[in-house]
Design a protein around this motif. Structure first.
Motif, PDB file in Angstrom:
ATOM      1  N   GLY A 168       5.837 -73.543 -98.901  1.00 14.06           N
ATOM      2  CA  GLY A 168       6.154 -73.018 -97.273  1.00 14.06           C
ATOM      3  C   GLY A 168       6.531 -74.230 -96.488  1.00 14.06           C
ATOM      4  O   GLY A 168       6.178 -74.278 -95.427  1.00 14.06           O
ATOM      5  N   PHE A 172      12.608 -69.194 -91.698  1.00 17.05           N
ATOM      6  CA  PHE A 172      13.342 -68.666 -90.720  1.00 17.05           C
ATOM      7  C   PHE A 172      13.125 -69.036 -89.301  1.00 17.05           C
ATOM      8  O   PHE A 172      11.928 -69.170 -89.079  1.00 17.05           O
ATOM      9  N   ALA A 173      13.917 -69.350 -88.167  1.00 16.05           N
ATOM     10  CA  ALA A 173      13.840 -69.686 -86.913  1.00 16.05           C
ATOM     11  C   ALA A 173      14.743 -69.277 -86.289  1.00 16.05           C
ATOM     12  O   ALA A 173      16.009 -68.854 -86.593  1.00 16.05           O
ATOM     13  N   TYR A 174      14.454 -69.023 -84.855  1.00 12.98           N
ATOM     14  CA  TYR A 174      15.495 -68.392 -83.932  1.00 12.98           C
ATOM     15  C   TYR A 174      15.944 -66.757 -84.316  1.00 12.98           C
ATOM     16  O   TYR A 174      15.143 -66.329 -85.250  1.00 12.98           O
ATOM     17  N   ARG A 175      16.741 -66.475 -83.620  1.00 15.33           N
ATOM     18  CA  ARG A 175      17.129 -64.979 -83.697  1.00 15.33           C
ATOM     19  C   ARG A 175      18.507 -64.531 -83.452  1.00 15.33           C
ATOM     20  O   ARG A 175      19.355 -65.270 -82.720  1.00 15.33           O
ATOM     21  N   THR A 183      13.077 -76.134 -91.558  1.00 11.12           N
ATOM     22  CA  THR A 183      11.640 -76.763 -91.755  1.00 11.12           C
ATOM     23  C   THR A 183      10.951 -76.803 -90.358  1.00 11.12           C
ATOM     24  O   THR A 183      11.416 -76.159 -89.431  1.00 11.12           O
ATOM     25  N   PHE A 184       9.672 -76.856 -90.381  1.00 16.78           N
ATOM     26  CA  PHE A 184       8.833 -77.006 -89.246  1.00 16.78           C
ATOM     27  C   PHE A 184       9.341 -77.884 -88.228  1.00 16.78           C
ATOM     28  O   PHE A 184       9.704 -78.883 -88.424  1.00 16.78           O
ATOM     29  N   ALA A 185       9.461 -77.195 -87.081  1.00 20.70           N
ATOM     30  CA  ALA A 185       9.885 -77.653 -85.811  1.00 20.70           C
ATOM     31  C   ALA A 185      11.444 -78.273 -85.825  1.00 20.70           C
ATOM     32  O   ALA A 185      11.775 -79.181 -85.446  1.00 20.70           O
TER      33      ALA A 185
ATOM     34  N   MET B   1      18.934 -76.430 -79.814  1.00 20.39           N
ATOM     35  CA  MET B   1      17.728 -76.126 -79.115  1.00 20.39           C
ATOM     36  C   MET B   1      16.533 -76.650 -79.891  1.00 20.39           C
ATOM     37  O   MET B   1      15.768 -75.898 -80.247  1.00 20.39           O
ATOM     38  N   ALA B   2      16.758 -77.926 -80.325  1.00 16.92           N
ATOM     39  CA  ALA B   2      15.352 -78.050 -81.172  1.00 16.92           C
ATOM     40  C   ALA B   2      14.237 -78.832 -80.160  1.00 16.92           C
ATOM     41  O   ALA B   2      14.659 -78.647 -79.029  1.00 16.92           O
ATOM     42  N   ILE B   3      13.391 -79.132 -80.750  1.00 17.60           N
ATOM     43  CA  ILE B   3      12.205 -79.796 -80.074  1.00 17.60           C
ATOM     44  C   ILE B   3      12.844 -81.088 -79.353  1.00 17.60           C
ATOM     45  O   ILE B   3      13.614 -81.642 -79.968  1.00 17.60           O
ATOM     46  N   ARG B  51       4.048 -79.555 -80.715  1.00 20.34           N
ATOM     47  CA  ARG B  51       4.065 -79.705 -82.140  1.00 20.34           C
ATOM     48  C   ARG B  51       2.308 -79.660 -82.546  1.00 20.34           C
ATOM     49  O   ARG B  51       2.183 -79.066 -83.562  1.00 20.34           O
ATOM     50  N   ILE B  66       5.577 -73.590 -90.623  1.00 18.92           N
ATOM     51  CA  ILE B  66       6.766 -73.015 -90.266  1.00 18.92           C
ATOM     52  C   ILE B  66       6.830 -71.678 -89.728  1.00 18.92           C
ATOM     53  O   ILE B  66       7.628 -71.226 -88.893  1.00 18.92           O
ATOM     54  N   TYR B  69       6.278 -71.758 -86.033  1.00 16.99           N
ATOM     55  CA  TYR B  69       7.500 -72.356 -85.368  1.00 16.99           C
ATOM     56  C   TYR B  69       8.472 -71.082 -85.258  1.00 16.99           C
ATOM     57  O   TYR B  69       9.146 -70.738 -84.452  1.00 16.99           O
ATOM     58  N   SER B  70       8.709 -70.220 -86.721  1.00 19.06           N
ATOM     59  CA  SER B  70       9.302 -69.117 -86.732  1.00 19.06           C
ATOM     60  C   SER B  70       8.976 -68.015 -85.564  1.00 19.06           C
ATOM     61  O   SER B  70      10.171 -67.616 -84.865  1.00 19.06           O
ATOM     62  N   THR B  73      10.023 -69.517 -82.017  1.00 19.40           N
ATOM     63  CA  THR B  73      11.629 -69.287 -81.634  1.00 19.40           C
ATOM     64  C   THR B  73      12.130 -68.186 -81.723  1.00 19.40           C
ATOM     65  O   THR B  73      13.257 -67.840 -81.074  1.00 19.40           O
ATOM     66  N   PHE B  74      11.538 -67.139 -82.349  1.00 22.89           N
ATOM     67  CA  PHE B  74      11.883 -65.850 -82.244  1.00 22.89           C
ATOM     68  C   PHE B  74      11.860 -65.164 -80.921  1.00 22.89           C
ATOM     69  O   PHE B  74      12.759 -64.324 -80.335  1.00 22.89           O
ATOM     70  N   LEU B  80       8.983 -74.736 -76.314  1.00 23.37           N
ATOM     71  CA  LEU B  80       8.852 -75.723 -77.179  1.00 23.37           C
ATOM     72  C   LEU B  80       8.728 -77.150 -76.312  1.00 23.37           C
ATOM     73  O   LEU B  80       8.342 -77.886 -76.795  1.00 23.37           O
TER      74      LEU B  80
END
Lengths: 221, 172
Positions: A168, A172-175, A183-185, B1-3, B51, B66, B69-70, B73-74, B80
């Motif tokens: 894990g 997926f992130a964002y939309r 990856t995470f963050a 648009m990351a952290i 974080r 993740i 985070y997923s 961000t959705f 963040l």
């Protein structure tokens, strides 16, 4: 397990009851375009909309990855309606895709090339407006390079990392158009909990995840 | 648009975040369906989702980081980065878009040196977009600290920032 028989493109094929059509066809040398499915995933996402086929007696085309085979089924993988849907799905997918085969490590073994060839369309279609994503490439892993601009968001790598390996590290992130496998963050692979096993690279259909050099790939496999 | 990497969090701050998050988690069961309510509560308390909070929540629900985070961000409602002292919300609704709202957004980005969803390093301003605030006559609109400002073209962006600067100088 009961064995049943069905017909795909005029060819008589026997299969085990309960199997999904896509894997039966592929196992018998009949190619159906596909990106998001993996055979050991019992709940196919059916997200890529490429594996459309026509089943006799059904009005609308169905996705082969979710269709369970039944005895006496008659399938046409080259039906006009099915191919039209698959072509449009592929063209939409490619409209935000960086196409640079000449400089891509997957040139020749890329599933996108195979699909375009099978559907008899170009990789770069001008039917839809092309919008590219222009995301940074992650070169931090010692084993592979990740180029999100070439990613088709099929989710194979995400599924393998999580379900098959239980790590894990990616998801997926964002939309919408911003959606990305990360990856995470959003940290670099080298800083994440990625164990660099390279399984994700092996299932990647295109040039998004590639081994850093051929030697590494040989060592890994 | 990351952290926001410009964000400076000391180990002390991190420990505080972890402790506060754990406090909130006590009130929840460990089922995955609780993720969104947990995130809402934690953000309500901390103002954003750092974080450390994400990692605590992931551990609590036994899911990979993740996944947290997923979900964050959705949904637009989650942030963040820490909120700035002043919030800048640029309207990108239909009317504002036609009147060049995206140019206004670019002006804010340039002046503040941050992207959408980020906070300035001094935590004075945070920048984001909204989809229509219901006063299209004033397009292009920017909501500054919950107050809608009309006809915000790049020159007015400078004006608004100048007003903040004068105010700050008065105080010090």
């Amino acid at each position: 397990m009961k064995t049943i028989s069905l017909t795909i493109d005029g060819k008589r094929i026997s299969a085990n009851e309960g199997e999904k059509l896509l894997w039966v066809a592929l196992g018998n040398g009949i190619y159906i375009p596909n990106l998001c499915g993996l055979q050991d995933n019992s709940q196919p996402p059916a997200a890529c909309r490429l594996c459309f086929v026509e089943v006799e007696g059904k009005e609308k085309p169905v996705t082969a990855c979710t269709e369970t085979v039944t005895d006496g089924m008659v399938i046409d993988t080259r039906g006009g309606k099915a191919l039209r849907l698959a072509r449009t799905a592929f063209e939409l997918l490619m409209s935000s895709q960086q196409v640079d085969c000449a400089h891509c490590a997957k040139n020749g073994s890329c599933e996108l090339q195979q699909i375009a060839h099978h559907l008899n369309i170009k990789l770069k279609s001008n039917r839809f407006r092309r919008i590219l994503r222009e995301l940074p490439i992650d070169d931090s892993s010692s084993v592979f390079t990740y180029d999100p601009n070439k990613c088709v968001l099929c989710g194979r790598c995400v599924w393998v990392c999580r379900e098959r390996l239980g790590i894990g590290a990616i998801g997926f992130a964002y939309r919408g158009f911003q959606r990305v496998v990360t990856t995470f963050a959003g940290e670099a692979f080298a800083d994440s909990k990625c164990q660099e096993c390279g399984e994700c690279v092996r299932v990647c259909p295109c040039g998004a995840l590639v081994f850093k050099n051929d030697k590494t790939e040989e060592e890994q496999t | 648009m990351a952290i926001n990497n410009k964000e400076v969090t000391t180990t002390e701050e991190q420990a505080k975040v972890r402790q506060k998050t754990r406090q909130i988690l006590k009130r929840f069961g460990r089922k995955q369906g609780n993720l969104v309510p947990i995130l809402q509560k934690v953000q309500g308390k901390l103002g954003y989702l750092p974080r450390e909070a994400m990692l605590e929540i992931a551990k609590f629900l036994s899911i990979p980081g993740i996944d947290v985070y997923s979900v964050i961000t959705f949904y637009n409602q989650f942030r963040l980065n820490p909120p700035g002292k002043h919030s800048i919300r640029v309207c990108l609704g239909t009317a504002c878009h036609m009147k060049g709202g995206y140019i206004t957004l670019d002006a804010w980005k340039r002046r503040l040196g941050i992207d959408r969803g980020e906070t300035t390093p001094d935590r004075e301003f945070d920048l984001d977009s909204v989809a229509c605030v219901g006063c299209c006559v004033m397009a292009p609109v920017t909501v500054v600290d919950a107050k809608p400002q009309g006809k915000v073209e790049p020159t007015k962006v400078d004006g608004l920032l100048l007003a903040f600067e004068i105010e700050r100088e008065k105080k010090s």
